[in-house]
Design a protein around this motif. Structure first.
Motif, PDB file in Angstrom:
ATOM      1  N   UNK A  44       0.820  -1.205   0.000  1.00  0.00           N
ATOM      2  CA  UNK A  44       0.000   0.000   0.000  1.00  0.00           C
ATOM      3  C   UNK A  44       0.857   1.259   0.000  1.00  0.00           C
ATOM      4  N   UNK A  45       1.915   1.255   0.784  1.00  0.00           N
ATOM      5  CA  UNK A  45       2.833   2.394   0.824  1.00  0.00           C
ATOM      6  C   UNK A  45       3.476   2.611  -0.536  1.00  0.00           C
ATOM      7  N   UNK A  46       3.888   1.521  -1.188  1.00  0.00           N
ATOM      8  CA  UNK A  46       4.495   1.631  -2.519  1.00  0.00           C
ATOM      9  C   UNK A  46       3.509   2.226  -3.511  1.00  0.00           C
ATOM     10  N   UNK A  47       2.265   1.822  -3.432  1.00  0.00           N
ATOM     11  CA  UNK A  47       1.236   2.349  -4.326  1.00  0.00           C
ATOM     12  C   UNK A  47       1.048   3.854  -4.113  1.00  0.00           C
ATOM     13  N   UNK A  48       0.997   4.262  -2.861  1.00  0.00           N
ATOM     14  CA  UNK A  48       0.856   5.688  -2.543  1.00  0.00           C
ATOM     15  C   UNK A  48       2.052   6.487  -3.041  1.00  0.00           C
ATOM     16  N   UNK A  49       3.255   5.934  -2.877  1.00  0.00           N
ATOM     17  CA  UNK A  49       4.460   6.628  -3.331  1.00  0.00           C
ATOM     18  C   UNK A  49       4.501   6.750  -4.850  1.00  0.00           C
ATOM     19  N   UNK A  50       4.001   5.741  -5.551  1.00  0.00           N
ATOM     20  CA  UNK A  50       3.943   5.829  -7.015  1.00  0.00           C
ATOM     21  C   UNK A  50       3.052   6.982  -7.450  1.00  0.00           C
ATOM     22  N   UNK A  51       1.921   7.125  -6.781  1.00  0.00           N
ATOM     23  CA  UNK A  51       1.008   8.233  -7.084  1.00  0.00           C
ATOM     24  C   UNK A  51       1.678   9.573  -6.790  1.00  0.00           C
ATOM     25  N   UNK A  52       2.347   9.632  -5.643  1.00  0.00           N
ATOM     26  CA  UNK A  52       3.052  10.863  -5.263  1.00  0.00           C
ATOM     27  C   UNK A  52       4.167  11.191  -6.265  1.00  0.00           C
ATOM     28  N   UNK A  53       4.864  10.176  -6.730  1.00  0.00           N
ATOM     29  CA  UNK A  53       5.944  10.391  -7.703  1.00  0.00           C
ATOM     30  C   UNK A  53       5.385  10.906  -9.024  1.00  0.00           C
ATOM     31  N   UNK A  54       4.270  10.340  -9.450  1.00  0.00           N
ATOM     32  CA  UNK A  54       3.645  10.805 -10.698  1.00  0.00           C
ATOM     33  C   UNK A  54       3.261  12.271 -10.600  1.00  0.00           C
ATOM     34  N   UNK A  55       2.682  12.648  -9.467  1.00  0.00           N
ATOM     35  CA  UNK A  55       2.297  14.038  -9.259  1.00  0.00           C
ATOM     36  C   UNK A  55       3.521  14.955  -9.212  1.00  0.00           C
ATOM     37  N   UNK A  56       4.574  14.508  -8.537  1.00  0.00           N
ATOM     38  CA  UNK A  56       5.792  15.321  -8.431  1.00  0.00           C
ATOM     39  C   UNK A  56       6.439  15.518  -9.799  1.00  0.00           C
ATOM     40  N   UNK A  57       6.418  14.487 -10.613  1.00  0.00           N
ATOM     41  CA  UNK A  57       7.009  14.600 -11.949  1.00  0.00           C
ATOM     42  C   UNK A  57       6.210  15.548 -12.834  1.00  0.00           C
ATOM     43  N   UNK A  58       4.906  15.587 -12.636  1.00  0.00           N
ATOM     44  CA  UNK A  58       4.050  16.480 -13.419  1.00  0.00           C
ATOM     45  C   UNK A  58       4.127  17.930 -12.938  1.00  0.00           C
ATOM     46  N   UNK A  59       4.606  18.121 -11.720  1.00  0.00           N
ATOM     47  CA  UNK A  59       4.657  19.459 -11.125  1.00  0.00           C
ATOM     48  C   UNK A  59       6.028  20.087 -11.385  1.00  0.00           C
ATOM     49  N   UNK A  60       6.059  21.107 -12.199  1.00  0.00           N
ATOM     50  CA  UNK A  60       7.314  21.787 -12.526  1.00  0.00           C
ATOM     51  C   UNK A  60       7.937  22.460 -11.302  1.00  0.00           C
ATOM     52  N   UNK A  61       7.136  22.723 -10.283  1.00  0.00           N
ATOM     53  CA  UNK A  61       7.626  23.426  -9.105  1.00  0.00           C
ATOM     54  C   UNK A  61       8.219  22.513  -8.035  1.00  0.00           C
ATOM     55  N   UNK A  62       8.267  21.214  -8.281  1.00  0.00           N
ATOM     56  CA  UNK A  62       8.828  20.297  -7.290  1.00  0.00           C
ATOM     57  C   UNK A  62      10.315  20.580  -7.130  1.00  0.00           C
ATOM     58  N   UNK A  63      10.732  20.810  -5.893  1.00  0.00           N
ATOM     59  CA  UNK A  63      12.138  21.147  -5.641  1.00  0.00           C
ATOM     60  C   UNK A  63      13.029  19.915  -5.734  1.00  0.00           C
ATOM     61  N   UNK A  64      14.308  20.175  -5.925  1.00  0.00           N
ATOM     62  CA  UNK A  64      15.292  19.091  -5.985  1.00  0.00           C
ATOM     63  C   UNK A  64      15.332  18.331  -4.662  1.00  0.00           C
ATOM     64  N   UNK A  65      15.241  19.047  -3.559  1.00  0.00           N
ATOM     65  CA  UNK A  65      15.234  18.383  -2.246  1.00  0.00           C
ATOM     66  C   UNK A  65      14.017  17.472  -2.085  1.00  0.00           C
ATOM     67  N   UNK A  66      12.860  17.954  -2.551  1.00  0.00           N
ATOM     68  CA  UNK A  66      11.653  17.124  -2.488  1.00  0.00           C
ATOM     69  C   UNK A  66      11.803  15.875  -3.353  1.00  0.00           C
ATOM     70  N   UNK A  67      12.394  16.031  -4.526  1.00  0.00           N
ATOM     71  CA  UNK A  67      12.600  14.879  -5.416  1.00  0.00           C
ATOM     72  C   UNK A  67      13.581  13.882  -4.799  1.00  0.00           C
ATOM     73  N   UNK A  68      14.640  14.378  -4.179  1.00  0.00           N
ATOM     74  CA  UNK A  68      15.607  13.485  -3.527  1.00  0.00           C
ATOM     75  C   UNK A  68      14.942  12.692  -2.406  1.00  0.00           C
ATOM     76  N   UNK A  69      14.120  13.369  -1.623  1.00  0.00           N
ATOM     77  CA  UNK A  69      13.397  12.700  -0.536  1.00  0.00           C
ATOM     78  C   UNK A  69      12.462  11.625  -1.096  1.00  0.00           C
TER      79      UNK A  69
END
Length: 102
Positions: A44-69
């Motif tokens: 379930x956690x992996x599924x949630x993280x996949x969704x979060x990753x998809x959203x972060x990749x679509x968001x041009x404003x995602x910071x490098x620190x947020x992406x690293x985390x």
């Protein structure tokens, strides 16, 4: 001595990040149910993280620190999912679909 394929790889590791195994004939025993529950949480956690990753990749404003985390969290989730898959693969009957697929 018990054959390693007869042991269930548990969804957590022991000291030194060594794998933990369960030897039981009872898939409904306490430790088996505990492992099943933890596997469900990990998936379930992996599924949630996949969704979060998809959203972060679509968001041009995602910071490098947020992406690293996020990458760090995804790496941990992928490790957990791989362990679950390995454990479940070992528990499949040998006459399973794996053999008929080849």
């Amino acid at each position: 001595m018990t054959n390693p394929n007869e042991l269930r790889l548990l969804p957590w590791s022991g000291p030194g990040d060594k794998p933990c195994y369960l030897s039981t004939d009872d898939p409904d025993g306490y430790m088996s149910r505990l492992a099943d529950g933890i596997e469900a949480i990990q998936l379930g956690t992996a599924s949630e993280l996949l969704e979060e990753a998809s959203e972060a990749l679509d968001n041009q404003g995602t910071s490098l620190d947020d992406m690293r985390c996020l990458v760090k969290e995804l790496t941990g989730a992928l490790r957990d999912v791989y362990r679950v898959a390995t454990s479940r693969d070992r528990r499949l009957p040998t006459s399973d679909l794996r053999e008929s697929a080849y």
